[in-house]
Design an enzyme around this catalytic site. Structure first.
Site, PDB file in Angstrom:
ATOM      1  N   HIS A   1       0.837  -1.221   0.000  1.00 51.07           N
ATOM      2  CA  HIS A   1       0.000   0.000   0.000  1.00 51.07           C
ATOM      3  C   HIS A   1       0.863   1.259   0.000  1.00 51.07           C
ATOM      4  O   HIS A   1       0.572   2.227   0.706  1.00 51.07           O
ATOM      5  CB  HIS A   1      -0.928   0.026   1.218  1.00 51.07           C
ATOM      6  CG  HIS A   1      -1.950  -1.066   1.231  1.00 51.07           C
ATOM      7  ND1 HIS A   1      -3.244  -0.891   0.797  1.00 51.07           N
ATOM      8  CD2 HIS A   1      -1.875  -2.352   1.639  1.00 51.07           C
ATOM      9  CE1 HIS A   1      -3.923  -2.021   0.945  1.00 51.07           C
ATOM     10  NE2 HIS A   1      -3.115  -2.927   1.447  1.00 51.07           N
TER      11      HIS A   1
ATOM     12  N   ASN B   1     -10.347  -2.483   3.134  1.00 47.00           N
ATOM     13  CA  ASN B   1     -10.130  -2.483   1.690  1.00 47.00           C
ATOM     14  C   ASN B   1     -11.428  -2.116   0.982  1.00 47.00           C
ATOM     15  O   ASN B   1     -12.479  -2.004   1.623  1.00 47.00           O
ATOM     16  CB  ASN B   1      -9.686  -3.879   1.221  1.00 47.00           C
ATOM     17  CG  ASN B   1      -8.192  -4.128   1.437  1.00 47.00           C
ATOM     18  OD1 ASN B   1      -7.403  -3.195   1.558  1.00 47.00           O
ATOM     19  ND2 ASN B   1      -7.817  -5.389   1.493  1.00 47.00           N
TER      20      ASN B   1
HETATM   21  C1  HEM Z   1      -2.058 -11.028   7.980  1.00 43.98           C
HETATM   22  C2  HEM Z   1      -2.507 -10.145   7.095  1.00 43.98           C
HETATM   23  C3  HEM Z   1      -1.922  -8.780   6.884  1.00 43.98           C
HETATM   24  C4  HEM Z   1      -0.723  -8.254   7.275  1.00 43.98           C
HETATM   25  C5  HEM Z   1       0.382  -8.938   8.068  1.00 43.98           C
HETATM   26  C6  HEM Z   1      -0.674  -6.898   6.797  1.00 43.98           C
HETATM   27  C7  HEM Z   1       0.384  -6.024   6.972  1.00 43.98           C
HETATM   28  C8  HEM Z   1       0.448  -4.741   6.494  1.00 43.98           C
HETATM   29  C9  HEM Z   1       1.567  -3.856   6.645  1.00 43.98           C
HETATM   30  C10 HEM Z   1       2.871  -4.205   7.342  1.00 43.98           C
HETATM   31  C11 HEM Z   1       1.250  -2.679   6.067  1.00 43.98           C
HETATM   32  C12 HEM Z   1       2.127  -1.444   5.943  1.00 43.98           C
HETATM   33  C13 HEM Z   1       1.818  -0.491   7.062  1.00 43.98           C
HETATM   34  C14 HEM Z   1       2.675   0.750   7.023  1.00 43.98           C
HETATM   35  O1  HEM Z   1       3.882   0.648   6.778  1.00 43.98           O
HETATM   36  O2  HEM Z   1       2.124   1.859   7.276  1.00 43.98           O
HETATM   37  C15 HEM Z   1      -0.093  -2.805   5.569  1.00 43.98           C
HETATM   38  C16 HEM Z   1      -0.795  -1.798   4.959  1.00 43.98           C
HETATM   39  C17 HEM Z   1      -2.150  -1.867   4.730  1.00 43.98           C
HETATM   40  N1  HEM Z   1      -2.952  -2.984   4.823  1.00 43.98           N
HETATM   41 FE1  HEM Z   1      -2.411  -4.781   5.454  1.00 43.98          FE
HETATM   42  N2  HEM Z   1      -1.837  -6.614   6.131  1.00 43.98           N
HETATM   43  C18 HEM Z   1      -2.628  -7.740   6.168  1.00 43.98           C
HETATM   44  C19 HEM Z   1      -3.892  -7.865   5.635  1.00 43.98           C
HETATM   45  C20 HEM Z   1      -4.686  -6.820   5.275  1.00 43.98           C
HETATM   46  C21 HEM Z   1      -6.107  -6.874   5.084  1.00 43.98           C
HETATM   47  C22 HEM Z   1      -6.948  -8.132   5.250  1.00 43.98           C
HETATM   48  C23 HEM Z   1      -6.520  -5.619   4.795  1.00 43.98           C
HETATM   49  C24 HEM Z   1      -7.890  -5.096   4.549  1.00 43.98           C
HETATM   50  C25 HEM Z   1      -8.971  -5.634   5.055  1.00 43.98           C
HETATM   51  C26 HEM Z   1      -5.347  -4.767   4.775  1.00 43.98           C
HETATM   52  C27 HEM Z   1      -5.350  -3.410   4.516  1.00 43.98           C
HETATM   53  C28 HEM Z   1      -4.235  -2.610   4.533  1.00 43.98           C
HETATM   54  C29 HEM Z   1      -4.263  -1.209   4.206  1.00 43.98           C
HETATM   55  C30 HEM Z   1      -5.477  -0.400   3.813  1.00 43.98           C
HETATM   56  C31 HEM Z   1      -2.959  -0.740   4.338  1.00 43.98           C
HETATM   57  C32 HEM Z   1      -2.481   0.685   4.087  1.00 43.98           C
HETATM   58  C33 HEM Z   1      -2.527   1.450   5.397  1.00 43.98           C
HETATM   59  C34 HEM Z   1      -2.296   2.914   5.128  1.00 43.98           C
HETATM   60  O3  HEM Z   1      -3.142   3.524   4.435  1.00 43.98           O
HETATM   61  O4  HEM Z   1      -1.293   3.452   5.595  1.00 43.98           O
HETATM   62  N3  HEM Z   1      -4.253  -5.531   5.070  1.00 43.98           N
HETATM   63  N4  HEM Z   1      -0.550  -4.081   5.808  1.00 43.98           N
END
Ligand code: HEM
EC number: 1.11.1.6
Length: 505
Positions: free
Chosen positions: A55, A127
């Protein structure tokens, strides 16, 4: 015209010139004592922070959440009581592209919301799709590897994507949505947001309800076809930033209807599917969405870096009356995001203005990176440990959430066997997708297959067949067409045959 401000060093002393270096004569070398030149070059080297591992490309704006419905019987959260108005920040994103990626790419969109409530920050990090690719967090890093670049070719690899998906039938639901029209909205304003996971609400009586959060676009769903997007990306890579920024700048504030689906704990026990499985939706006829309020985005950031790049969203941020569920993926995310922020922004990332709660903060964490507000966050200098006799902050027993009922023996969870990965996708395919949308779905899948080994395509076709024979037949037909037309091979798959060690020999 008012006098222009005078230049200073970053330490505040008047500074002579930001344009002429200190030199030994016109042809001479520079002097090391030109500290401000060194300072300027050093600053430039540090202007970037690590981009998010996923992202990375995002668009953000500030706004307000207004509660118009009454869900007080489910939750004590002050920000969800009738009439409440809460300032908030939204950040939308694509998953796979780097920070400079084009906006109009087919991908799942992130839908991150930070609500600055009077009881602390509540982050809803969702999401634009109600389900996800995998149900066990062990698979998340591998899944993301398939979306990012191949370690040798440094190209995106459809082979890796389809290899992983075809070996992971639980991904079918999300893959179908991604390859359908919903996989390429024309702007963040024309898509829904979903918590995807099951969360919980709990009330003053200590009763817990399972919920899903939905944010439904009031601008209508609008999507690009692949062909439209290809043409658009040739003209602008920033179509989302332009659309969102200009709409808000021009006073056309985008809105979303905030709804929840609710499931009582007893209903969850009887539910014929696992309500905590992120690859499943809750059918609307069984769990009708309830109107809660409206979210409006009405203020552009003054500074993108400070207010969007520095924003740190985390599913670990909940407030009294809102909590998690046993969803395994959610449990992993509760750890993972805060860990990512400590690395990306620094230990005390929640002190950065855009992340800082708009309510008093009292805790016993101390020094370290980014502790810019200094001292002890207890409000009293002698109370820097607990227990203490110096009026340091104490527990909030009244805010204890109801216990989470857990049963069973701890064991490795078999996410592969005994799950129905097909019925809900069949319903989507048969009952939701119109005929023309199905045709685009088939073409979108087949369009990514040039260069993907035939056995992987066949394996995926056999998965589509388990959903519906027409799904398989449609994609096969589209695939034959792509092949007959000699489909464009963006990165004909050089699956690297040598190991790094062999290559070095
Ligand atoms: C085990 C599953 C998941 C892991 C380990 C994970 C991990 C991460 C990590 C490490 C980031 C980067 C955060 C940052 O550096 O600011 C991220 C961003 C993001 N993830 Fe996940 N994620 C997972 C599943 C999901 C799911 C299921 C969704 C939605 C339902 C999701 C939505 C997002 C979104 C929207 C961002 C961007 C956050 C922002 O706008 O700064 N992720 N994710």
């Amino acid at each position: 015209m008012a006098d222009k401000p005078k230049l200073t060093t970053s330490a505040g002393a008047p500074w002579v010139s930001n344009q002429d270096s200190l030199s030994a004569g016109e042809r001479g070398p520079l002097l090391l004592q030109d500290y401000q030149l060194i300072e300027k070059l050093a600053h430039q080297n540090r202007e970037r922070i690590p981009e998010r591992t996923v992202h990375a490309k995002g668009w953000g704006a500030h706004g307000t959440l207004k509660i118009t419905g009454d869900i007080s019987k489910y939750t004590k959260a002050k920000c969800l009581q009738p009439g409440a108005e809460t300032p908030m920040l939204a950040r939308f994103s694509t998953v796979a592209g780097e920070a400079g990626a084009a906006d109009a790419e087919r991908d799942v969109r992130g839908f991150s919301l930070k609500f600055y409530t009077e009881e602390g920050n509540w982050d809803m990090v969702g999401n634009n799709t109600p389900v996800f690719f995998v149900r066990d967090p062990y698979k998340f890093p591998d899944f993301i590897h398939t979306q990012k670049r191949h370690p040798k070719t440094h190209m995106r690899s459809p082979t890796a994507m389809w290899d992983f998906w075809s070996l992971s039938p639980e991904s079918l639901h999300q893959v179908t949505i991604l390859m359908s029209d919903r996989g390429l909205p024309i702007s963040p304003m024309h898509m829904n947001g979903y918590s995807s996971h099951t969360f919980s609400l709990w009330n003053d009586a200590g009763e817990r309800y399972w919920v899903k959060f939905h944010f439904k676009t009031q601008q209508g769903h609008k999507h690009h076809t692949n062909a439209e997007a290809e043409e658009l990306v040739g003209k602008t890579r920033e179509s989302y930033q332009e659309a969102l920024f200009n709409a808000i700048d021009g006073g056309e504030f985008p809105r979303w209807k905030f709804q929840i689906q609710v499931m009582a704990e007893e209903e969850a026990e009887k539910c014929d599917f696992n309500p905590f499985d992120l690859t499943k939706v809750w059918p609307h006829d069984q769990f009708p969405p309830i109107d809660v309020g409206t979210m409006e985005l009405n203020r552009n950031p003054e500074n993108y870096f400070a207010e969007v790049e520095n924003a740190a969203f985390s599913p670990s941020n909940v407030v009294p009356g809102i909590s998690w569920s046993p969803d395994k993926m959610l449990q992993a995310r509760i750890f993972s995001y805060a860990d990512a922020h400590r690395y990306r922004l620094g230990t005390h990332y929640e002190q950065i203005p855009v992340n800082r709660p708009k309510c008093p903060v009292h805790h016993y964490h101390m020094d370290g990176e980014m502790n810019v507000y200094g001292g002890v966050a207890t409000g009293t200098p002698n109370a820097y440990y607990e227990p203490n006799s110096f009026d340091g902050p104490t527990d909030n027993p009244g805010q204890k959430e109801p216990p989470l009922k857990i049963d069973g023996n701890a064991d490795r969870y078999d996410h592969r066997n005994g799950h129905d990965d097909y019925s809900q996708v069949r319903t989507l395919f048969e009952k939701v997708l119109e005929d023309d949308e199905k045709e685009r779905l088939f073409a979108n899948v087949a369009g990514t297959w040039p260069g993907v080994p035939e056995e992987i395509c066949e394996r995926q076709l056999s998965e589509f067949k388990k959903v519906h024979p027409d799904y398989e037949a449609g994609v096969r037909r589209a695939w034959e067409k792509v092949k007959a037309e000699g489909g464009y091979k963006p990165n004909a798959q050089p699956v690297s045959e040598s190991t790094p060690q062999e290559a070095a020999e």
